[in-house]
Each structure stands twice: as structure tokens, then as C-alpha cells.
Scaffold this active site. Structure first.
Site, short mmCIF file in Angstrom:
data_model
loop_
_atom_site.label_atom_id
_atom_site.label_comp_id
_atom_site.label_asym_id
_atom_site.label_seq_id
_atom_site.Cartn_x
_atom_site.Cartn_y
_atom_site.Cartn_z
N LYS A 132 0.83 -1.21 0.00
CA LYS A 132 0.00 0.00 0.00
C LYS A 132 0.86 1.26 0.00
O LYS A 132 0.64 2.18 -0.77
CB LYS A 132 -0.95 -0.01 1.20
CG LYS A 132 -1.86 1.21 1.24
CD LYS A 132 -2.92 1.11 2.32
CE LYS A 132 -3.83 2.33 2.27
NZ LYS A 132 -4.92 2.27 3.27
N GLU A 187 9.66 -5.84 4.39
CA GLU A 187 9.74 -7.23 3.94
C GLU A 187 9.48 -7.34 2.45
O GLU A 187 10.16 -8.07 1.72
CB GLU A 187 8.74 -8.09 4.71
CG GLU A 187 8.94 -8.13 6.21
CD GLU A 187 8.09 -7.10 6.95
OE1 GLU A 187 7.71 -7.38 8.10
OE2 GLU A 187 7.82 -6.03 6.36
N GLY A 222 -5.49 -2.34 4.10
CA GLY A 222 -4.76 -3.49 3.59
C GLY A 222 -5.51 -4.80 3.70
O GLY A 222 -5.58 -5.58 2.75
N ARG A 223 -6.10 -5.06 4.86
CA ARG A 223 -6.78 -6.35 5.05
C ARG A 223 -8.16 -6.38 4.39
O ARG A 223 -8.84 -7.40 4.44
CB ARG A 223 -6.89 -6.67 6.53
CG ARG A 223 -7.62 -5.63 7.37
CD ARG A 223 -7.42 -5.89 8.86
NE ARG A 223 -7.96 -4.83 9.70
CZ ARG A 223 -7.36 -3.68 9.95
NH1 ARG A 223 -6.20 -3.39 9.39
NH2 ARG A 223 -7.91 -2.78 10.76
N GLU A 244 -6.60 -8.17 13.69
CA GLU A 244 -6.01 -6.86 13.42
C GLU A 244 -7.07 -5.78 13.49
O GLU A 244 -6.79 -4.65 13.90
CB GLU A 244 -5.33 -6.86 12.05
CG GLU A 244 -4.47 -5.62 11.82
CD GLU A 244 -3.53 -5.77 10.64
OE1 GLU A 244 -2.46 -6.38 10.80
OE2 GLU A 244 -3.88 -5.29 9.55
N HIS A 264 -9.01 -35.17 14.15
CA HIS A 264 -8.04 -36.08 14.73
C HIS A 264 -6.89 -35.33 15.39
O HIS A 264 -5.84 -35.93 15.65
CB HIS A 264 -7.53 -37.04 13.65
CG HIS A 264 -8.60 -37.92 13.11
ND1 HIS A 264 -8.91 -39.15 13.64
CD2 HIS A 264 -9.48 -37.72 12.10
CE1 HIS A 264 -9.90 -39.70 12.96
NE2 HIS A 264 -10.28 -38.84 12.02
N LYS A 292 8.03 -3.58 14.41
CA LYS A 292 8.78 -3.18 13.21
C LYS A 292 9.79 -2.10 13.54
O LYS A 292 10.94 -2.13 13.07
CB LYS A 292 7.82 -2.67 12.14
CG LYS A 292 6.95 -3.72 11.48
CD LYS A 292 6.10 -3.06 10.40
CE LYS A 292 5.21 -4.05 9.68
NZ LYS A 292 4.42 -3.39 8.62
#
Length: 496
Positions: free
Chosen positions: A184, A190, A243-244, A329, A360, A470
Site C-alpha cells: 500500500k 519485507e 490493507g486487510r 487486526e 483427529h 517493526k
């Protein structure tokens, strides 16, 4: 607000089996069908009185006005003084914002047409680097919908761990790879490091103009151009799209390219259908609202700290991971929109897995453990495989039986073999898994998250909590800042 919560907290704790015995209309009251999805909350502890109490709380918290503000483009993200306009990407929002989103979509489609016409050379592979919402959304879409019709081999790389990139390098031909950089701000550490390493890989393997095969997806196009991407290959999206919540924007480019433009448009249309349902339907018949009411009942009244989602469909295996970011978030906050302490639990910890594998592994705790965990089952009537029908039949029967078993339990003389029951679950049953229905499903989860935030009085649309780590990582890399003895020791051990 206190009186409204008091009414909710005073609701009687009637067992689920008794709720069915007491009300023959329970199933019809707590189930509905929207956009190709059947919703069933009858195995939760919601009752008519509970829904009425939550409707009163919603009125006190101004949900109707805030819902309208969401769609009108008002600055409801108050801490960042910003509108929240992901719904405009699917045609539901302020007219100017909808028009801008359509223009950006048309720009994306034009570039896709050029790529398919081999204007950038023969492309067989798409290497998409992003993180958070810039990766989770496209990854979910392609994994869920691209198993048969995917036109390109796609790798979504989020982790800064070089192993993740090298896995993609091992599969791809650099000369036939399109590098998609999704950020964005176009400053995400990263993502930029991964993109730089991908360009280096392309250069080392003889690609003459690696920047000529880079597409940038960003709300900061100038930064992308400054980094080296040609303006014609920058796909912008609005700063007001978080962003999300961004898979509907140009962040969805790899999905639109891999699945085809028609599929991307159907995704948007399905989400728009859910938006209209949410916007126009009374709360007691409103899927996102009822889901939020159930979530809040368990966090506030029963003090459940987690909620589990199990996808009984391999194509939706990434859904729990996607929901973790969306919900935690958005609503993992400790203060209200006014900056005051919330004073009560906010988002539950979201987790989950894939049925029948999870049966399981973790279902032992769900059935006989000491934690109360509301469970959500997501299943699809039409299977995604071509094997014998018994595969899908057994898959669905297991999903339905688990919900029944959690509710009913079983009492025998041996305590170790007894099940207390009265453990809640809800079920989302999709007619089929196609772009339209998946779009509606994701939009449902977004609006559900919004309702919970409004009723709690928090802002679902900022995420300052991701920044501190960060900042400290950057400080550690640059040196000149001291840390606690444990952290200093770890840095010394790792780097000497």
C-alpha cells in the site's frame, strides 16, 4: 451503554438442547439464506430475547448511522481521519468513490489484456510479493478458485525468510516470470527486500530488463515509480482501502490474471450482494449482525477467549489464516474510538483448520476440554473433486455430526468417556464454491467484524499495534539503541 450490556449479561444460561425443546421455531428464527450461503446459528445460545437485547445495544451505539457512514465515505476511521471504502470497490459506496474504483479496475483489466497478448513477453509464472492483506487475500482467492482454471503458475510470497522466495525460484523460469510487488505504501520492508532479491534472481539468470516485467500494486504510485516501475505498470488503489480489506482492489490483480477477469467481476458482484443485504436488512434477519451478536455473547457473557473456524472443504484451507488478520487486526484493540479503555474483552483469538484433519487433532479439546470454544463450520454442498461421491458425502456428514455432537454430548458411567455437550457451533453452508459465493462469504466476514467493533465502541480500521515491533527491529538493525538483557543476548548470539 452499561444498561444495555447489563441486559445481555443477565440472559439466562439455558442449555442448547433445552432451547430447541422450548421453541419449535428456533431453527427458522436463527437461520437464513443470503447470496448462495445458508447460515445456521440455532446451535448457539442466541435466543429471541438475546437478539432483542443486542438490537437495543446496536441502537444505543448508533450502528445504523455508522453503517450508513461506512457506505457513504464518511471518515469513520477516526484515529487516521480517513474514510473506509473497500465496499466502493464492489460498487457499494459514495458515487465518486465507486467511479474511481471502476476506473482503477478498468486500468487493471487493460493491463491484464496486454499481458495476455504477450506485450511483456511470454508469461507463465506470477511471483507476487506482499505481506498481510497484500498477500493473504490473493492467496485465498487463487487457492480456493484456481485449482482447475488457473492460467498461470502463481506463487504468493510474504515471509522475509529467503527460503520462501527460493521455493518459488526453484519452480519458475525467470524469463517467463512476472514480478508483482504489492504494498500500500510501497515502503514495506519485507516486501521491498523480497522484490529486490527477485529482481536480482532475474538479472542473474539473464533477464535483460527485469524492471520491464514488474507490476506494482499500491496506493502510493509515485513511490513505485521512484523505485523503478514504469508508470504504465503501476496499478493504484485508493488510500481509503485498508490493507486487510484490499483484495477487491488492484491487490486482487494476481487473482484476476490467474482466474480471468470474469471471475474477478463475479467476486465483486457476490460481495456487493452481501453488502446490500447488510445495509438494507433488519438486524434480526441480518447475517453479519447475527454472527456478531453470537460472537459478542460468547466473549462478553461466557468469557470465551477464542473462536474456531473449520473449513470442511480443502479449497478453503486458507480461510482461517485470512480471518485471523481480518478479525484480530481489526478488533484486537484496548481503547474505544474516544481513547478510553474498553473495559471488557474485544476480539476473540481466531484459529481453526480443515476438516476432517482437525477432528483427529484439536477436537478432543473442543469436546472434552475445559475451554469453551464457539466453533464455526464452513462447508460446501457441491464438492470440488471428481472422485466417488462418498468422499464428499463423508466430508459433509462429519461436519454436520460434529456440530450435533458438540451440542448433545453423551453421558455414560465412565467420566473419561463422557461428553458434557452444550458446546456451541454455527454452520455456513455454501451451495457451491464459485467467485460470486466466495465474494459474498468474505464480505460477510468483513461486515460481521464491523458490527462487533461498533457494538464495542472501537475502531476496526486502524492497526497501530503492528508498528512497534517493526520499529524496534529497524532500530536493532541500525544499532545505537540498547535493549533489555535478554534481547541483547539474542542479538549477540545470532550476529556475534
Amino acid at each position: 451503554m452499561t444498561a444495555d450490556w447489563t441486559a445481555i449479561e443477565a440472559l439466562p444460561a439455558t442449555k442448547l438442547v433445552d432451547l430447541f425443546d422450548q421453541d419449535s421455531n428456533r431453527l427458522s428464527m436463527l437461520s437464513l439464506d443470503v447470496a448462495g450461503i445458508h447460515f445456521d446459528w440455532s446451535k448457539t445460545h442466541l435466543t429471541k430475547d438475546a437478539v432483542t437485547a443486542f438490537e437495543a445495544l446496536a441502537k444505543a451505539q448508533g450502528l445504523a448511522a455508522k453503517r450508513e457512514a461506512l457506505f457513504s465515505g464518511a471518515h469513520i476511521n477516526v484515529t487516521e481521519d480517513r474514510a473506509v471504502e473497500h465496499t466502493a470497490e464492489r460498487g457499494e459506496g459514495a458515487p465518486d468513490s465507486v467511479a474511481r474504483a471502476r476506473a482503477f479496475h478498468q486500468r487493471m483489466r487493460t493491463l491484464i489484456d496486454a499481458i495476455e497478448a504477450e506485450a511483456l513477453g511470454p508469461i507463465r509464472h506470477i511471483l507476487h510479493v506482499g505481506i498481510g492483506g497484500s498477500a493473504l487475500g490473493p492467496d485465498l482467492l487463487i487457492d480456493a478458485l484456481g485449482r482447475e482454471d488457473k492460467r498461470y503458475d502463481v506463487a504468493i510470497v510474504a515471509n522475509i525468510d529467503g527460503v520462501a522466495l527460493e521455493d518459488a525460484f526453484a519452480r519458475f523460469d525467470p524469463a517467463a516470470t512476472l514480478l508483482v510487488v504489492a504494498s500500500k505504501t510501497f515502503t514495506t520492508t519485507e516486501t521491498i527486500l523480497n522484490a529486490t532479491s527477485a529482481l536480482q534472481w532475474m538479472t542473474e539468470h539473464g533477464v535483460e530488463d527485469p524492471y520491464g516485467k514488474v507490476i506494482a500494486l499500491t496506493a502510493a504510485p509515485d513511490k513505485a515509480v521512484e523505485w523503478g516501475v514504469d508508470e504504465t505498470r503501476v496499478l493504484p488503489f485508493s488510500e481509503s482501502v485498508g490493507g486487510r480489506y484490499s483484495l477487491w482492489s488492484s491487490i486482487g490483480f494476481p487473482a484476476a490474471l490467474a482466474l480471468g477477469w470474469d471471475a474477478f467481476e463475479e467476486l465483486l458482484e457476490g460481495a456487493g450482494e452481501m453488502d446490500r443485504h447488510f445495509r438494507l436488512t433488519a438486524l434480526h434477519e441480518n447475517a453479519p449482525a447475527l454472527a456478531a451478536f453470537a460472537d459478542l455473547y460468547y466473549t462478553q457473557v461466557r468469557h470465551a477467549e477464542t473462536r474456531a473456524t473449520f473449513a470442511y472443504d480443502q479449497r478453503l484451507k486458507l480461510l482461517p489464516s485470512y480471518l485471523q488478520q481480518l478479525e484480530m487486526e481489526s478488533n484486537g484493540k484496548g481503547v474505544t474510538v474516544d481513547g478510553d479503555p474498553v473495559g471488557r474483552p474485544t476480539a476473540p483469538i481466531t484459529w481453526g483448520g480443515v476438516g476432517t484433519e482437525a477432528q483427529h487433532a484439536v477436537f478432543q479439546l473442543l469436546h472434552q476440554g475445559t475451554h469453551l470454544v464457539p466453533v464455526e463450520f464452513v462447508a460446501v454442498i457441491e464438492g470440488g473433486d471428481t472422485l466417488a461421491e462418498e468422499h464428499h458425502r463423508q466430508l459433509l456428514l462429519n461436519a454436520f455430526a460434529q456440530g450435533a455432537a458438540l451440542m448433545k454430548g453423551k453421558q455414560v458411567s465412565d467420566p473419561a468417556r463422557s461428553y458434557t455437550g452444550d458446546r456451541p457451533s454455527s454452520t455456513l453452508l455454501l451451495d457451491q464454491l464459485d467467485p460470486r459465493t466466495l465474494g459474498a462469504l468474505i464480505a460477510f466476514y468483513e461486515q460481521r467484524t464491523f458490527v462487533s467493533a461498533v457494538l464495542l465502541g472501537i475502531n476496526a480500521f486502524d492497526q497501530f499495534g503492528v508498528e512497534l515491533g517493526k520499529e524496534m527491529a529497524k532500530a536493532a538493525g541500525e544499532g545505537g539503541q540498547s535493549f533489555d538483557p535478554s534481547t541483547e543476548d539474542l542479538i549477540a548470539r545470532a550476529f556475534g
